[in-house]
Design a protein around this motif. Sequence first.
Motif, PDB file in Angstrom:
ATOM      1  N   GLN A 199       0.814  -1.208   0.000  1.00 32.38           N
ATOM      2  CA  GLN A 199       0.000   0.000   0.000  1.00 32.38           C
ATOM      3  C   GLN A 199       0.854   1.266   0.000  1.00 32.38           C
ATOM      4  OE1 GLN A 199      -3.425  -0.005  -0.290  1.00 32.38           O
ATOM      5  NE2 GLN A 199      -2.981  -2.144  -0.730  1.00 32.38           N
ATOM      6  N   LYS A 200       2.151   1.135   0.285  1.00 27.05           N
ATOM      7  CA  LYS A 200       3.054   2.280   0.264  1.00 27.05           C
ATOM      8  C   LYS A 200       4.335   1.869  -0.442  1.00 27.05           C
ATOM      9  CE  LYS A 200       3.759   1.282   5.080  1.00 27.05           C
ATOM     10  NZ  LYS A 200       3.615   1.829   6.404  1.00 27.05           N
ATOM     11  N   THR A 201       5.067   2.861  -0.908  1.00 25.00           N
ATOM     12  CA  THR A 201       6.315   2.580  -1.618  1.00 25.00           C
ATOM     13  C   THR A 201       7.352   1.996  -0.663  1.00 25.00           C
ATOM     14  OG1 THR A 201       7.216   4.778  -1.197  1.00 25.00           O
ATOM     15  CG2 THR A 201       5.920   4.491  -3.233  1.00 25.00           C
ATOM     16  N   ASP A 202       8.342   1.338  -1.239  1.00 28.58           N
ATOM     17  CA  ASP A 202       9.462   0.827  -0.438  1.00 28.58           C
ATOM     18  C   ASP A 202      10.160   1.986   0.273  1.00 28.58           C
ATOM     19  OD1 ASP A 202       9.530  -2.089  -1.229  1.00 28.58           O
ATOM     20  OD2 ASP A 202       9.775  -1.188  -3.205  1.00 28.58           O
ATOM     21  N   GLY A 203      10.294   3.119  -0.422  1.00 26.49           N
ATOM     22  CA  GLY A 203      10.939   4.285   0.166  1.00 26.49           C
ATOM     23  C   GLY A 203      10.190   4.821   1.372  1.00 26.49           C
ATOM     24  N   LYS A 204       8.869   4.853   1.279  1.00 23.52           N
ATOM     25  CA  LYS A 204       8.080   5.328   2.418  1.00 23.52           C
ATOM     26  C   LYS A 204       8.207   4.365   3.595  1.00 23.52           C
ATOM     27  CE  LYS A 204       3.568   7.025   3.784  1.00 23.52           C
ATOM     28  NZ  LYS A 204       2.202   7.334   3.389  1.00 23.52           N
ATOM     29  N   ALA A 205       8.180   3.076   3.315  1.00 24.26           N
ATOM     30  CA  ALA A 205       8.342   2.079   4.389  1.00 24.26           C
ATOM     31  C   ALA A 205       9.718   2.205   5.038  1.00 24.26           C
ATOM     32  CB  ALA A 205       8.131   0.667   3.831  1.00 24.26           C
ATOM     33  N   LEU A 206      10.775   2.376   4.225  1.00 25.96           N
ATOM     34  CA  LEU A 206      12.124   2.543   4.771  1.00 25.96           C
ATOM     35  C   LEU A 206      12.208   3.843   5.567  1.00 25.96           C
ATOM     36  CD1 LEU A 206      15.039   1.553   5.053  1.00 25.96           C
ATOM     37  CD2 LEU A 206      15.552   2.743   2.896  1.00 25.96           C
ATOM     38  N   ALA A 207      11.600   4.903   5.071  1.00 21.98           N
ATOM     39  CA  ALA A 207      11.616   6.185   5.782  1.00 21.98           C
ATOM     40  C   ALA A 207      11.023   6.034   7.180  1.00 21.98           C
ATOM     41  CB  ALA A 207      10.855   7.247   4.988  1.00 21.98           C
ATOM     42  N   GLU A 208       9.915   5.348   7.273  1.00 24.66           N
ATOM     43  CA  GLU A 208       9.281   5.137   8.576  1.00 24.66           C
ATOM     44  C   GLU A 208      10.209   4.395   9.526  1.00 24.66           C
ATOM     45  OE1 GLU A 208       5.626   3.164   7.537  1.00 24.66           O
ATOM     46  OE2 GLU A 208       4.705   5.027   6.815  1.00 24.66           O
ATOM     47  N   MET A 209      10.901   3.381   9.015  1.00 20.08           N
ATOM     48  CA  MET A 209      11.815   2.601   9.850  1.00 20.08           C
ATOM     49  C   MET A 209      13.032   3.415  10.272  1.00 20.08           C
ATOM     50  SD  MET A 209      11.730  -1.018   7.867  1.00 20.08           S
ATOM     51  CE  MET A 209      10.177  -1.660   7.284  1.00 20.08           C
ATOM     52  N   ILE A 210      13.556   4.225   9.360  1.00 17.79           N
ATOM     53  CA  ILE A 210      14.701   5.081   9.693  1.00 17.79           C
ATOM     54  C   ILE A 210      14.291   6.107  10.745  1.00 17.79           C
ATOM     55  CG2 ILE A 210      16.250   6.881   8.801  1.00 17.79           C
ATOM     56  CD1 ILE A 210      16.367   5.259   6.169  1.00 17.79           C
ATOM     57  N   GLU A 211      13.127   6.691  10.592  1.00 21.49           N
ATOM     58  CA  GLU A 211      12.651   7.682  11.561  1.00 21.49           C
ATOM     59  C   GLU A 211      12.534   7.083  12.962  1.00 21.49           C
ATOM     60  OE1 GLU A 211      10.248  10.222   8.165  1.00 21.49           O
ATOM     61  OE2 GLU A 211       9.152   8.811   9.424  1.00 21.49           O
ATOM     62  N   VAL A 212      12.046   5.860  13.051  1.00 21.50           N
ATOM     63  CA  VAL A 212      11.951   5.183  14.352  1.00 21.50           C
ATOM     64  C   VAL A 212      13.354   4.922  14.903  1.00 21.50           C
ATOM     65  CG1 VAL A 212      11.287   3.017  15.479  1.00 21.50           C
ATOM     66  CG2 VAL A 212       9.682   4.168  13.951  1.00 21.50           C
ATOM     67  N   ALA A 213      14.255   4.414  14.055  1.00 19.81           N
ATOM     68  CA  ALA A 213      15.614   4.095  14.502  1.00 19.81           C
ATOM     69  C   ALA A 213      16.375   5.350  14.909  1.00 19.81           C
ATOM     70  CB  ALA A 213      16.368   3.346  13.395  1.00 19.81           C
ATOM     71  N   ALA A 214      16.068   6.487  14.283  1.00 20.15           N
ATOM     72  CA  ALA A 214      16.798   7.727  14.557  1.00 20.15           C
ATOM     73  C   ALA A 214      16.252   8.499  15.756  1.00 20.15           C
ATOM     74  CB  ALA A 214      16.779   8.622  13.322  1.00 20.15           C
ATOM     75  N   ALA A 215      15.098   8.110  16.240  1.00 23.24           N
ATOM     76  CA  ALA A 215      14.509   8.820  17.381  1.00 23.24           C
ATOM     77  C   ALA A 215      15.484   8.766  18.554  1.00 23.24           C
ATOM     78  CB  ALA A 215      13.172   8.213  17.755  1.00 23.24           C
ATOM     79  N   GLY A 216      15.936   9.925  18.972  1.00 17.10           N
ATOM     80  CA  GLY A 216      16.870   9.983  20.092  1.00 17.10           C
ATOM     81  C   GLY A 216      18.326   9.789  19.726  1.00 17.10           C
ATOM     82  N   ALA A 217      18.637   9.527  18.450  1.00 21.76           N
ATOM     83  CA  ALA A 217      20.036   9.356  18.036  1.00 21.76           C
ATOM     84  C   ALA A 217      20.743  10.702  18.140  1.00 21.76           C
ATOM     85  CB  ALA A 217      20.118   8.820  16.612  1.00 21.76           C
ATOM     86  N   ASP A 218      21.888  10.710  18.765  1.00 23.25           N
ATOM     87  CA  ASP A 218      22.632  11.935  19.010  1.00 23.25           C
ATOM     88  C   ASP A 218      23.169  12.533  17.715  1.00 23.25           C
ATOM     89  OD1 ASP A 218      23.549  13.842  20.835  1.00 23.25           O
ATOM     90  OD2 ASP A 218      25.538  12.921  20.898  1.00 23.25           O
ATOM     91  N   GLY A 219      22.780  13.764  17.408  1.00 20.46           N
ATOM     92  CA  GLY A 219      23.308  14.476  16.249  1.00 20.46           C
ATOM     93  C   GLY A 219      22.723  14.075  14.920  1.00 20.46           C
ATOM     94  N   VAL A 220      21.632  13.295  14.910  1.00 23.11           N
ATOM     95  CA  VAL A 220      21.049  12.801  13.660  1.00 23.11           C
ATOM     96  C   VAL A 220      19.592  13.253  13.547  1.00 23.11           C
ATOM     97  CG1 VAL A 220      20.426  10.739  12.320  1.00 23.11           C
ATOM     98  CG2 VAL A 220      22.555  10.779  13.636  1.00 23.11           C
ATOM     99  N   LYS A 221      19.253  13.776  12.374  1.00 28.62           N
ATOM    100  CA  LYS A 221      17.866  14.124  12.066  1.00 28.62           C
ATOM    101  C   LYS A 221      17.518  13.515  10.721  1.00 28.62           C
ATOM    102  CE  LYS A 221      17.564  18.388  14.671  1.00 28.62           C
ATOM    103  NZ  LYS A 221      17.194  19.804  14.638  1.00 28.62           N
ATOM    104  N   THR A 222      16.229  13.378  10.456  1.00 29.79           N
ATOM    105  CA  THR A 222      15.774  12.802   9.186  1.00 29.79           C
ATOM    106  C   THR A 222      14.852  13.775   8.468  1.00 29.79           C
ATOM    107  OG1 THR A 222      13.826  11.742  10.147  1.00 29.79           O
ATOM    108  CG2 THR A 222      15.875  10.462  10.141  1.00 29.79           C
ATOM    109  N   ARG A 223      14.789  13.592   7.173  1.00 31.03           N
ATOM    110  CA  ARG A 223      13.801  14.304   6.360  1.00 31.03           C
ATOM    111  C   ARG A 223      13.504  13.434   5.152  1.00 31.03           C
ATOM    112  NH1 ARG A 223      16.632  18.937   2.679  1.00 31.03           N
ATOM    113  NH2 ARG A 223      18.358  17.660   1.931  1.00 31.03           N
ATOM    114  N   ARG A 224      12.337  13.648   4.593  1.00 31.08           N
ATOM    115  CA  ARG A 224      11.929  12.911   3.393  1.00 31.08           C
ATOM    116  C   ARG A 224      11.890  13.856   2.208  1.00 31.08           C
ATOM    117  NH1 ARG A 224       6.876   8.994   4.978  1.00 31.08           N
ATOM    118  NH2 ARG A 224       7.538   8.480   7.097  1.00 31.08           N
TER     119      ARG A 224
END
Length: 122
Positions: free
Chosen positions: A22-47
């Motif tokens: 129902q969603k692109t591979d990129g959107k699915a990966l983005a969601e997973m990266i955003e979860v993994a990056a939550a609280g990571a020191d010095g790292v932010k995400t954007r799509r």
Amino acid sequence: MTTWITICDTCKRTGWEETGMQKTDGKALAEMIEVAAAGADGVKTRRVSCTMGCDRACNITVQASGKINYSLGTFEATTDDAVAIVEYAAKHAASENGQVPYREWPQGVKGHFVSRHQPLPE
């Protein structure tokens, strides 16, 4: 200094249409990266929509002002890939110039580098 993981959320891996996702591979990966990056020191995400690397989907970039920046591709929408990307980005953030020694790369990013971009001149 903040390192940004820019994620192409429109990436579709070969055969995407047949998967019934129902969603692109990129959107699915983005969601997973955003979860993994939550609280990571010095790292932010954007799509972003399209990094023009369709032959190497899924694509991301690791970027920080004044540092060497990297384009990476051929990731799958898996938690393992997302975690490896965030681990690498955290090492990039902690580095002085964006270079992370190969021996410190997470296994999950090895073989995924597409190009390296020098920082823009001041």
